[in-house]
Design a protein around this motif. Sequence first.
Motif, short mmCIF file in Angstrom:
data_model
loop_
_atom_site.label_atom_id
_atom_site.label_comp_id
_atom_site.label_asym_id
_atom_site.label_seq_id
_atom_site.Cartn_x
_atom_site.Cartn_y
_atom_site.Cartn_z
N SER A 33 0.82 -1.22 0.00
CA SER A 33 0.00 0.00 0.00
C SER A 33 0.85 1.27 0.00
O SER A 33 0.32 2.36 0.08
CB SER A 33 -0.90 -0.01 1.23
OG SER A 33 -0.14 -0.34 2.39
N HIS A 202 -6.10 0.14 -3.34
CA HIS A 202 -4.79 -0.40 -3.71
C HIS A 202 -4.47 -0.23 -5.18
O HIS A 202 -3.32 -0.03 -5.55
CB HIS A 202 -4.71 -1.89 -3.34
CG HIS A 202 -4.11 -2.13 -2.02
ND1 HIS A 202 -2.85 -2.64 -1.85
CD2 HIS A 202 -4.58 -1.89 -0.77
CE1 HIS A 202 -2.57 -2.72 -0.56
NE2 HIS A 202 -3.61 -2.27 0.12
N ARG A 361 2.76 -10.17 2.83
CA ARG A 361 2.26 -9.49 1.62
C ARG A 361 3.40 -8.63 1.09
O ARG A 361 4.04 -7.90 1.84
CB ARG A 361 1.07 -8.63 2.02
CG ARG A 361 0.33 -7.96 0.87
CD ARG A 361 -0.76 -7.03 1.39
NE ARG A 361 -0.22 -5.90 2.11
CZ ARG A 361 -0.88 -4.78 2.40
NH1 ARG A 361 -2.15 -4.66 2.04
NH2 ARG A 361 -0.32 -3.80 3.07
N1 DSN Z 1 -3.29 -0.05 5.57
C1 DSN Z 1 -3.54 -0.19 4.16
C2 DSN Z 1 -2.95 -1.44 3.61
O1 DSN Z 1 -1.82 -1.69 3.95
O2 DSN Z 1 -3.55 -2.17 2.83
C3 DSN Z 1 -4.94 -0.02 3.76
O3 DSN Z 1 -5.52 1.09 4.37
#
Ligand code: DSN
Length: 415
Positions: A33, A202, A361
Amino acid sequence: MDHEHVRDVDPAVADALEGEIDRQRESLQMIASENHVSRAVVDAQGSVLTNKYAEGYPGERYYGGCEYADEVEELAIDRATELFGAEHVNVQPHSGTQANQAVYFAMLEPGDKILSLDLNHGGHLSHGHPANFVGQLYDVEQYEVDPETGYLDYEGLAEHAAEFEPDVIVSGYSAYPREVEWERIQEAADEVGAYHLADIAHITGLVAAGVHASPVGVADFVTGSTHKTIRAGRGGIVMCDEEYADDIDAAVFPGGQGGPLMHNVAGKAVGFKEALEPEFEDYAEQTVANAKALGDQLSEHGFSLVSEGTDNHLVLVDLRESHPDTSGGDAEEALEDAGIVLNGNTVPGETRSPFDPSGIRAGTPGLTTRGFDEDDCRTVADLIARVIDAPDDEDVIAAVREDVEELCAENPLYE
Ligand code: DSN
């Protein structure tokens, strides 16, 4: 980038700001993000527009002296309209979460029903998690991805919607690596007369560049954040058809916010201008190509990827099979020591907890901004594998850290 004025007043904060620039320069920012905005966006967001109150909308403000605030907001709106093709755009939400809140506040009454993706399956807090006020104020049920494939289960979603009869179905996700078929979710919403909110936080940049299908013109409401793949600095955005424009504007201000953060709106205007340049499409395509290369190489090392790959800017790795004794939190910590910054993340069928989840992730928006290509991303995957195979080995961590610094030097940031 110096902070001489800050240093004159507050050396402690100046040290922290400079430390942060060095951290971003000398390590790999792979939180999916995050991204690195241009110096132009940094300047706009750090401008004297931070001084200005501008409650209301261009031409209809509650304060005087809004001539330049109006100019900047109109530029941001025009550029977003051109980028996304929406009938109506509101650029005032302070974040993607507040953009979502505006849609709920505009269209729902307390107790109304929301159907959204479970957080462990890639959803977001603001989609109705019980710890968020959305989960407490509204009646929320959640759908899941197919446990076998990791892809959205569109038929299951439609069946769930038929049973639950939600007032709104939320699509768009924080940890879902595959292309979203907006029309299929719209069909499920149409079947039960629900609104459809597509949260593209995203993938805002991928949608703007045409690298991911757009929900604009399909879903009733499209929300996003402006600092992720689109690199327009901190903030949020709501898009909708003209018929909902007044309700959305009233829900953003005065419904949920006071004065807009006009310096952030200026950042959005500048970032959107950059995203309208042809090079931005190359950037978005490269971001996806890099994520695919990263994922393929991680698979070569025996890692299990949720959905076995990616169509967008992120990969989600489930560590349980390949590294049963290493949690996502352990991996995150060891990788950070080695200069690779990403986050531990829950995975579908999570058996640990959000504080110590089973996966990681990893995203490529930031690496791509600093010039990484597929070969570099395969090298990054090799480095990630070396660390996760030996998370407690200080020699390995130190050796990987050196390789990371070399990669960073080859792809400098904020020179
Ligand atoms: N905190 C964000 C993320 O990392 O997906 C979304 O708001």
